[in-house]
Design a protein around this motif. Structure first.
Motif, mmCIF file in Angstrom:
data_model
loop_
_atom_site.group_PDB
_atom_site.id
_atom_site.type_symbol
_atom_site.label_atom_id
_atom_site.label_comp_id
_atom_site.label_asym_id
_atom_site.label_seq_id
_atom_site.Cartn_x
_atom_site.Cartn_y
_atom_site.Cartn_z
ATOM 1 N N ASN A 217 0.828 -1.213 0.000
ATOM 2 C CA ASN A 217 0.000 0.000 0.000
ATOM 3 C C ASN A 217 0.857 1.256 0.000
ATOM 4 O O ASN A 217 0.561 2.235 -0.689
ATOM 5 C CB ASN A 217 -0.916 0.007 1.227
ATOM 6 C CG ASN A 217 -1.970 -1.083 1.161
ATOM 7 O OD1 ASN A 217 -2.247 -1.623 0.087
ATOM 8 N ND2 ASN A 217 -2.551 -1.417 2.289
ATOM 9 N N TYR A 232 2.542 -7.222 -2.748
ATOM 10 C CA TYR A 232 1.249 -7.903 -2.694
ATOM 11 C C TYR A 232 1.416 -9.394 -2.989
ATOM 12 O O TYR A 232 0.727 -10.232 -2.392
ATOM 13 C CB TYR A 232 0.277 -7.280 -3.695
ATOM 14 C CG TYR A 232 -0.187 -5.895 -3.323
ATOM 15 C CD1 TYR A 232 -0.495 -5.566 -2.007
ATOM 16 C CD2 TYR A 232 -0.321 -4.893 -4.281
ATOM 17 C CE1 TYR A 232 -0.908 -4.294 -1.661
ATOM 18 C CE2 TYR A 232 -0.742 -3.613 -3.945
ATOM 19 C CZ TYR A 232 -1.031 -3.327 -2.638
ATOM 20 O OH TYR A 232 -1.457 -2.066 -2.304
ATOM 21 N N ASN A 247 -5.954 -5.568 -4.363
ATOM 22 C CA ASN A 247 -4.957 -4.502 -4.465
ATOM 23 C C ASN A 247 -3.943 -4.784 -5.570
ATOM 24 O O ASN A 247 -3.526 -3.870 -6.289
ATOM 25 C CB ASN A 247 -4.236 -4.330 -3.130
ATOM 26 C CG ASN A 247 -5.142 -3.776 -2.046
ATOM 27 O OD1 ASN A 247 -6.293 -3.436 -2.299
ATOM 28 N ND2 ASN A 247 -4.635 -3.687 -0.837
#
Length: 417
Positions: A217, A232, A247
């Motif tokens: 993030n 991720y 994401n």
């Protein structure tokens, strides 16, 4: 004697602060006054100088107040910071020795910590990526970082501006940007895409997955989409979750990796059917892969659940517009092809039929004479000598030529002769 025993003198004027009568600022009154608080106020007015500076009266008030109340706050004074001159030679030597011994102890502790780190983690230094957003480099490239960038010469007058090459400067900027992007992405190869979770409990796996997702993030928010994809992926290798897949799909969309984003959306919908974010992102991949009908289906599902979703409405309008444009283009393309094919076939058939009729009816001479007649009609008479005599006699002997009107044959005969 207190303030109450002394007669009131408000009519003769008072001070601005504390409203003390002017007559109280006197040696006799201060000597007889026993009210500590009133004396403190008088001392404050005398020190402020608003009624004038009276050093002897101020000193007398301080001594009288000290005799009545030695611990009064009004008697406290700010002491200046101590310097070397404030101490004796022995005291100063002792202070200096204490400071030197403290500095040596701190250096020893730092050396011990550094030695311990190099022994326990010998290979960690080479694998650590640089801090995000900083210009710091690894120890390998210290020489490169130490070099100062050269200052660009800016033109000062109009003549120098005329010599200024804009295209060269733009190319330099582009090259510098490419070099920066290449050097910034060099640390990505050192990050492993999978985490070894053998022997870990579920809580530990969950902790690792959350930590790697938060790193992703952070990278996504700073615009490092490739690095975000890697983190991720590490989070998914520790513990696959809907959030991590979602994401990563968004990061893949930013990188325009439509197939990878589509696969992540499919994983999310397997784990959680009807996920709004996954449907929206899969519709985006469908749109860019020119699968407009599938994109409309996903967007309609989103709008059934959330009718006020602005992103879904906007994307749906864009997809419907693209679909209409593609249908119109396909119709015009197919119509044009059919017309061309029909014309070619008809022209070939007509030419074949005409040629057959000419050979059968013997009307080939008409086409020849018509061509030659047009040529002769366009050319001026003085250029007729360029034509061969045999061609001219052939035209004159043709039966079709004899059937022409007299005015044309007379002109041509005169020109041929």
């Amino acid at each position: 004697m207190t303030t109450k025993d002394y007669p009131s003198l408000w009519g003769f004027g008072t001070t601005k602060t504390f409203k003390i009568p002017i007559e109280h600022l006197d040696f006799k009154y201060i000597e007889k006054c026993s009210d500590v608080k009133h004396l403190e106020k008088i001392l404050c007015v005398l020190r402020s100088g608003e009624e004038g500076y009276y050093p002897e009266l101020t000193e007398f008030c301080e001594k009288h107040l000290e005799a009545l109340a030695p611990e009064s706050r009004a008697l406290r004074k700010d002491k200046p910071a101590a310097t070397a001159a404030s101490f004796t030679a022995e005291e100063w030597e002792k202070i200096d020795d204490d400071i030197k011994s403290w500095v040596s102890e701190i250096k020893k502790e730092e050396d011990k910590m550094h030695f311990h780190e190099t022994e326990t983690f010998p290979a960690m230094k080479d694998n650590l990526p640089p801090v995000r957003g900083s210009n710091s480099c690894l120890h390998v490239g210290k020489e490169k970082c130490s070099k100062r960038p050269t200052k660009k010469k800016t033109p000062r007058d109009y003549a120098e501006w005329d010599k200024f090459d804009v295209e060269k400067e733009c190319l330099k900027i582009d090259e510098d940007y490419k070099e920066k992007t290449v050097t910034d992405k060099s640390h990505l190869s050192k990050i492993e895409t999978r985490i070894d979770t053998a022997g870990l409990t579920e809580k530990e796996k969950d902790f690792l997955a959350i930590r790697e997702k938060e790193k992703g993030n952070e990278a996504f928010n700073s615009g490092d989409y490739e690095e975000a994809v890697m983190y991720y992926t590490r989070s998914i290798s520790a513990l696959p979750t809907v959030v991590a897949y979602n994401n990563r799909a968004q990061a893949q969309i930013k990188l325009q990796n439509w197939n990878s984003a589509f696969q992540d959306c499919e994983k999310v919908l397997e784990l959680e059917p009807g996920n709004i974010k996954a449907l929206l992102r899969r519709a985006t991949t469908y749109k860019h892969q020119n699968k407009l009908q599938e994109a409309i289906e996903d967007l309609s599902k989103v709008l059934d659940v959330e009718p006020d979703n602005e992103l879904a409405k906007k994307t749906l309008s864009e997809v419907e517009r693209d679909l209409k444009n593609s249908e119109a283009v396909s119709k015009t393309q197919t119509k044009g092809k059919r017309m061309v094919i029909q014309e070619i076939e008809n022209s070939e058939d007509e030419e074949g039929k005409d040629s057959g009729r000419k050979h059968e009816d013997g009307s080939g001479d008409k086409s020849k004479i018509s061509f030659l007649f047009r040529l002769c009609k366009k050319l001026p008479f003085y250029m007729m000598s360029w034509l061969s005599f045999s061609i001219c006699t052939e035209i004159r002997n043709l039966p079709v030529f004899l059937a022409l009107p007299c005015k044309f044959t007379s002109q041509l005969r005169s020109s041929f002769s």
